[in-house]
Enzyme design. Structure first.
Site, PDB file in Angstrom:
ATOM      1  N   GLY A  10      45.346  46.929  43.828  1.00  0.00           N
ATOM      2  CA  GLY A  10      46.772  46.750  44.013  1.00  0.00           C
ATOM      3  C   GLY A  10      47.295  45.344  43.837  1.00  0.00           C
ATOM      4  O   GLY A  10      48.504  45.118  43.935  1.00  0.00           O
TER       5      GLY A  10
ATOM      6  N   THR B 191      47.999  51.819  41.371  1.00  0.00           N
ATOM      7  CA  THR B 191      46.579  51.675  41.703  1.00  0.00           C
ATOM      8  C   THR B 191      46.256  52.117  43.129  1.00  0.00           C
ATOM      9  O   THR B 191      45.311  52.894  43.331  1.00  0.00           O
ATOM     10  CB  THR B 191      46.123  50.222  41.471  1.00  0.00           C
ATOM     11  OG1 THR B 191      46.310  49.901  40.089  1.00  0.00           O
ATOM     12  CG2 THR B 191      44.659  50.058  41.820  1.00  0.00           C
TER      13      THR B 191
ATOM     14  N   GLY C 190      47.084  43.569  41.056  1.00  0.00           N
ATOM     15  CA  GLY C 190      47.567  43.367  39.696  1.00  0.00           C
ATOM     16  C   GLY C 190      46.556  42.787  38.739  1.00  0.00           C
ATOM     17  O   GLY C 190      46.930  42.203  37.724  1.00  0.00           O
ATOM     18  N   LYS C 191      45.257  42.966  39.015  1.00  0.00           N
ATOM     19  CA  LYS C 191      44.273  42.346  38.117  1.00  0.00           C
ATOM     20  C   LYS C 191      44.282  42.990  36.733  1.00  0.00           C
ATOM     21  O   LYS C 191      44.064  42.308  35.732  1.00  0.00           O
ATOM     22  CB  LYS C 191      42.877  42.382  38.729  1.00  0.00           C
ATOM     23  CG  LYS C 191      42.289  43.725  39.045  1.00  0.00           C
ATOM     24  CD  LYS C 191      40.893  43.574  39.639  1.00  0.00           C
ATOM     25  CE  LYS C 191      40.279  44.915  39.993  1.00  0.00           C
ATOM     26  NZ  LYS C 191      40.990  45.573  41.118  1.00  0.00           N
ATOM     27  N   THR C 192      44.555  44.301  36.647  1.00  0.00           N
ATOM     28  CA  THR C 192      44.625  44.941  35.331  1.00  0.00           C
ATOM     29  C   THR C 192      45.799  44.391  34.532  1.00  0.00           C
ATOM     30  O   THR C 192      45.671  44.097  33.338  1.00  0.00           O
ATOM     31  CB  THR C 192      44.749  46.468  35.485  1.00  0.00           C
ATOM     32  OG1 THR C 192      43.567  46.970  36.111  1.00  0.00           O
ATOM     33  CG2 THR C 192      44.901  47.133  34.133  1.00  0.00           C
ATOM     34  N   SER C 193      46.947  44.237  35.174  1.00  0.00           N
ATOM     35  CA  SER C 193      48.115  43.665  34.488  1.00  0.00           C
ATOM     36  C   SER C 193      47.833  42.253  34.001  1.00  0.00           C
ATOM     37  O   SER C 193      48.181  41.888  32.874  1.00  0.00           O
ATOM     38  CB  SER C 193      49.327  43.668  35.427  1.00  0.00           C
ATOM     39  OG  SER C 193      49.666  44.965  35.824  1.00  0.00           O
TER      40      SER C 193
ATOM     41  N   ASP D 182      36.326  49.773  35.644  1.00  0.00           N
ATOM     42  CA  ASP D 182      36.824  50.378  36.875  1.00  0.00           C
ATOM     43  C   ASP D 182      36.818  51.897  36.734  1.00  0.00           C
ATOM     44  O   ASP D 182      37.419  52.437  35.797  1.00  0.00           O
ATOM     45  CB  ASP D 182      38.249  49.884  37.136  1.00  0.00           C
ATOM     46  CG  ASP D 182      38.768  50.297  38.501  1.00  0.00           C
ATOM     47  OD1 ASP D 182      38.186  51.209  39.104  1.00  0.00           O
ATOM     48  OD2 ASP D 182      39.766  49.704  38.942  1.00  0.00           O
TER      49      ASP D 182
END
Length: 591
Positions: free
Chosen positions: A18, A503, A20-23, A45
């Site tokens: 949550g 997420t 924001g690492k993917t963003s 992931d």
């Protein structure tokens, strides 16, 4: 982003769910590709939403991103890899061991540690095998290896064949016995991770105290393993546009205070600040906007949310709990979603209704007494299960049982295994069993409950115990009675905590599947820190309200039997008054 001025070839993004690492990983990959560099973006992931963010269906092989020339993306499924390892380890024994033993082994190799090793194996091919990625200038990884994985793989005894001959049934190391052929690639991978000229580790966090503490812990652990080239991204920093909006001004103040008091371990790292986006960062164009200095070049909305159908607060759930008269209430969910606050609010509300209540947590960062501002309440007692203390006791038992038959190398390997997340799960699980037993004559509210995997692991161990001695020949009575109690909806009720974002909701859905697999059906979901019930004038926050709607609807329509919604609090919920504001908030919007 400062680390992109002279980017290393490998960039690893890590952080809890949550933040924001993917963003941030996607935005980084796009910026590099926009400069004409050839970039591979990889997620390991199991709950990856890389496809959703890039709006491109991805496979386990590099796939071109049509909107970004030079960028390719791929999703690696560590679950599949872990299943292959599990079968590799178990299949030789299918014809020789009892069915109960086979079931126990299969569940043993279903845990987080097996998944870690499987994920590491997958991306080690990309990091340690130069030929596999020779066509790319940069590789961006969404989800980095944990410190436990790296420690384990740097132990030379892990490749000695010790596992194949040991009889202790250690849960985390088994997959390594089937991976000895990968030793050279693994060694190169670990060397690459610790080489600051090749690799940058990017810690992603939110401007919240709990997220900063988690980032600091991760930073320190990886530095001890010589992964020293680290960068901090503080994502979601809010600056209000309306000084007359008390919600907006309070949010900015809380963020500034968290940043001002962040732990020294991360405060001294080079830092990039990214502003709070008014909606989800979906699609290439929205991700490109992250590179702007303000980060706020997004369109915003001015209209209010037109309808809102969920009551704010926990009061309806607490009414149902009160009818039980006694029993166990457990809050479960990923880090940072507010499990401890929800547990404390439930405990305070029940105590104020005249019940005897014991509140306990295992979260090392959650000081419940401090959260309650040291205030006392008749009928409420507060305790804490110390994971480190419980793990140390359990590890000592295992070493006393298994250690005498091992040489020095074997003992070193077993000691490392006993520092793993799986060992802590089991140790804490036993302490939970004792706490749960107290629910026979009062309320016990437990924050940070065992995972579904842990429950199944113990379930299989109970059957296996009659056949084979695995780690300990002691099975406490409270543990033997625990599973029926957890599966009894008249004795135990589980609250799944989440946030109204992609997420956290999707990870909570996976948690619910694991629990149901273990025979436990959650009683309700609690969506925490929602803006929907609040009367907001700030345009950015109004768009955030609209962004929450599909995730709240997903929980209501397809995931939860019952849903409670807790509004974002203008003041951090501290003390008895703060707990009351969580259970029965008074500030709601008039829709």
């Amino acid at each position: 982003m400062r680390f992109l001025k002279e980017p290393t070839r490998n960039l690893f993004f890590t952080g809890k769910g949550g933040v924001g690492k993917t963003s941030m990983a996607c935005a980084t990959a796009i910026q590099l590709a926009d400069k004409g560099l050839r970039v591979l973006l990889v997620s390991t992931d199991p709950a990856s939403n890389l496809d959703e963010v890039l709006q491109t269906p991805l496979r386990n092989t590099p796939t071109p991103i049509a909107a970004v020339p030079n960028l390719m993306g791929m999703n690696i499924d560590p679950e599949t890899a872990a299943a292959e390892y599990r079968e590799r380890m178990v299949s030789p024994y299918r014809d020789t061991l009892p069915e109960a033993a086979i079931k126990s082994m299969e569940e043993q190799f279903s845990g987080s540690c097996t998944l870690e090793i499987a994920a590491f194996d997958e991306f080690s091919r990309l990091l340690g095998d130069g030929q596999a990625t020779s066509e790319f200038d940069h590789i961006v990884f969404d989800t980095a290896p944990t410190g436990h994985t790296l420690r384990l793989l740097t132990l030379p005894t892990a490749w000695s064949g010790f596992i194949e001959g040991n009889t202790t049934g250690t849960s985390c190391l088994g997959p390594l016995a089937g991976l000895q052929a990968q030793q050279q690639i693994y060694q190169k991978t670990v060397e690459s991770l610790s080489n600051p000229e090749l690799t940058t580790l990017v810690l992603v966090t939110r401007p919240e105290p709990s997220a900063f503490r988690e980032a600091a812990r991760t930073s320190l652990e990886l530095k001890h393993l010589e992964v020293s080239n680290q960068h901090l991204i503080v994502n979601g920093v809010f600056s209000c546009e309306s000084s007359t909006d008390p919600i907006a001004t309070a949010m900015q103040l809380r963020g500034n205070q968290a940043i001002g008091s962040m732990p020294e371990e991360v405060n001294k790292l080079p830092r990039t600040t990214v502003a709070l986006a008014p909606s989800g960062l979906m699609g290439v164009e929205s991700l490109r906007k992250i590179s702007t200095p303000s980060g706020n070049s997004f369109a915003s909305v001015t209209n209010k949310v037109s309808s809102y159908s969920l009551p704010a607060g926990l009061a309806p759930l607490i009414d149902d709990f009160a009818q039980m008269g006694r029993g166990v209430i457990m809050t479960m969910g990923k880090g940072g979603v507010g499990k401890t606050t929800i547990a404390a609010a439930v405990a305070v509300a029940l105590a104020e209704r005249g019940f005897e209540v014991h509140l306990s947590t295992t979260d090392p960062a959650a000081h419940v007494a401090t959260m309650l501002a040291q205030e006392e309440l008749t009928g409420l007692t507060v305790g804490r299960i110390d994971p480190a203390e419980e793990t140390a006791k359990y590890a000592l038992e295992v070493m006393q049982a298994a250690g005498p038959s091992l040489d020095a190398a074997g003992k070193a390997l077993l000691e490392e295994d006993l520092r793993s997340p799986c060992t802590e799960e089991i140790a804490v699980f036993r302490a939970f069993a004792k706490a749960v037993s107290e629910g026979a004559d009062r309320f016990v509210v437990l924050d940070t409950a065992p995972t579904g995997h842990t429950i199944l692991l113990l379930d299989s161990a109970l059957a296996y115990h009659r056949e084979v001695t695995r780690q300990s020949n002691q099975m406490p009575e409270t543990v033997e009675k625990l599973l029926p109690r957890l599966r009894d909806p008249d004795f135990t009720r589980v609250l799944i905590a989440t946030l109204p974002e992609a997420t956290p909701v999707h990870e909570a859905a996976q948690l619910q599947e694991d629990l149901r697999r273990a025979g436990i059906d959650p009683f309700a979901w609690v969506i925490n820190q929602s803006l929907l019930p609040l009367d907001i004038s700030d345009p950015i926050l109004r768009q955030r309200q609209h962004h929450e709607l599909p995730f709240v609807e997903e929980v209501k329509s397809s995931l939860a039997k019952r849903v409670a919604l807790i509004p974002w609090q203008t003041e951090p919920p501290i003390g008895l008054a703060g707990m009351r504001s969580v259970a029965e908030p008074t500030t709601i919007a008039a829709h």
